[in-house]
Design a protein around this motif. Structure first.
Motif, short mmCIF file in Angstrom:
data_model
loop_
_atom_site.label_atom_id
_atom_site.label_comp_id
_atom_site.label_asym_id
_atom_site.label_seq_id
_atom_site.Cartn_x
_atom_site.Cartn_y
_atom_site.Cartn_z
N THR A 30 0.84 -1.18 0.00
CA THR A 30 0.00 0.00 0.00
C THR A 30 0.88 1.25 0.00
OG1 THR A 30 -1.60 -1.21 1.31
CG2 THR A 30 -1.84 1.17 1.25
N PRO A 31 0.67 2.17 -0.94
CA PRO A 31 1.47 3.40 -0.92
C PRO A 31 1.25 4.17 0.38
CG PRO A 31 0.23 3.21 -2.97
CD PRO A 31 -0.26 2.13 -2.05
N SER A 32 2.30 4.81 0.86
CA SER A 32 2.18 5.62 2.07
C SER A 32 3.11 6.81 1.97
CB SER A 32 2.52 4.79 3.31
OG SER A 32 3.90 4.55 3.37
N ASP A 33 2.92 7.76 2.86
CA ASP A 33 3.78 8.94 2.90
C ASP A 33 5.20 8.59 3.29
OD1 ASP A 33 1.69 10.55 2.15
OD2 ASP A 33 1.19 11.16 4.19
N PHE A 34 5.40 7.44 3.92
CA PHE A 34 6.73 7.08 4.37
C PHE A 34 7.72 7.05 3.21
CE2 PHE A 34 10.11 4.09 5.36
CZ PHE A 34 10.63 4.70 6.50
N ALA A 35 7.29 6.65 2.02
CA ALA A 35 8.18 6.58 0.86
C ALA A 35 8.80 7.95 0.57
CB ALA A 35 7.44 6.06 -0.36
N ALA A 36 8.02 9.01 0.69
CA ALA A 36 8.54 10.35 0.44
C ALA A 36 9.58 10.74 1.48
CB ALA A 36 7.39 11.36 0.42
N PHE A 37 9.31 10.43 2.73
CA PHE A 37 10.27 10.77 3.79
C PHE A 37 11.53 9.93 3.68
CE2 PHE A 37 6.26 12.24 5.62
CZ PHE A 37 6.63 13.52 6.01
N TYR A 38 11.36 8.64 3.38
CA TYR A 38 12.52 7.75 3.20
C TYR A 38 13.41 8.27 2.07
CZ TYR A 38 15.11 3.47 2.11
OH TYR A 38 16.10 2.55 1.86
N GLU A 61 13.03 7.88 -8.46
CA GLU A 61 13.69 7.05 -7.45
C GLU A 61 12.71 6.22 -6.63
OE1 GLU A 61 16.99 6.48 -6.98
OE2 GLU A 61 17.17 7.59 -8.86
N GLN A 62 11.53 6.77 -6.37
CA GLN A 62 10.55 6.00 -5.61
C GLN A 62 10.11 4.75 -6.36
OE1 GLN A 62 7.14 7.89 -3.80
NE2 GLN A 62 8.35 9.70 -3.29
N ALA A 63 10.17 4.79 -7.66
CA ALA A 63 9.77 3.62 -8.45
C ALA A 63 10.69 2.42 -8.18
CB ALA A 63 9.79 3.97 -9.93
N HIS A 64 11.90 2.67 -7.67
CA HIS A 64 12.85 1.59 -7.41
C HIS A 64 12.59 0.83 -6.11
CE1 HIS A 64 15.36 2.67 -10.79
NE2 HIS A 64 15.37 3.93 -10.38
N PHE A 65 11.93 1.47 -5.15
CA PHE A 65 11.79 0.81 -3.85
C PHE A 65 10.39 0.87 -3.26
CE2 PHE A 65 13.09 5.16 -2.88
CZ PHE A 65 12.15 5.52 -1.95
N ALA A 66 9.62 1.85 -3.62
CA ALA A 66 8.31 2.04 -2.99
C ALA A 66 7.26 1.17 -3.66
CB ALA A 66 7.91 3.51 -3.07
N PRO A 68 4.04 0.09 -5.72
CA PRO A 68 3.45 0.75 -6.89
C PRO A 68 2.18 1.50 -6.49
CG PRO A 68 3.11 -1.62 -6.97
CD PRO A 68 3.99 -1.36 -5.79
N GLY A 69 1.88 2.48 -7.25
CA GLY A 69 0.72 3.31 -6.95
C GLY A 69 1.08 4.75 -7.21
N ASP A 70 0.39 5.62 -6.54
CA ASP A 70 0.71 7.02 -6.76
C ASP A 70 1.92 7.42 -5.92
OD1 ASP A 70 -1.07 8.87 -4.40
OD2 ASP A 70 -1.21 6.69 -4.54
#
Length: 133
Positions: A30-38, A61-66, A68-70
């Motif tokens: 599930t996408p979360s705000d944590f990806a942006a902070f990470y 860069e988020q596409a490599h680890f976060a 999928p989703g928005d």
């Protein structure tokens, strides 16, 4: 059993349930705000702080680890990224679980510190609402 031991057991059980819920949720990708902070922590840790607010870099860069989703953009003050630099040095999934655990511990500590006030809740409904919060 003393009331303090009983409270501690309930607190530990609540923490364990919370961590389990987060762990199961993280498996659902599930996408979360944590990806942006990470990612903000990762950008700073890698010395690219001048690109901290680059949306192209963030989304690529988020596409490599976060999950999928928005993708989520980091739009907070730059100093907040410093909190996530240590977490950005470990793999995303482990970092996410550590962050969730830290949040559960903070919640548990808050409940522990408020125990004298919470013990005055008499209705089951009030206790249920507090648990769900």
């Amino acid at each position: 059993m003393t009331s303090t031991n009983k409270e501690l057991r309930w607190l530990l059980l609540s923490l364990a349930v919370g961590v389990l819920i987060v762990a199961v949720n993280s498996r659902a990708n599930t996408p979360s705000d944590f990806a942006a902070f990470y990612l903000a922590g990762k950008i700073v840790a890698e010395g690219h702080r001048h690109e901290l607010y680059s949306l192209d870099l963030q989304f690529r860069e988020q596409a490599h680890f976060a999950p999928p989703g928005d993708p989520r953009a980091f739009s907070h003050p730059a100093f907040e990224a410093l909190v996530f630099v240590p977490l950005a040095r470990i793999p995303y999934r482990m970092s996410y679980l550590l962050w969730a655990l830290a949040n559960m511990v903070a919640l548990g500590l808050t409940l522990y510190l408020l125990r004298n006030y919470l013990s005055k809740l008499n209705s089951v409904g009030a206790k249920a609402l507090l648990f769900l919060a």
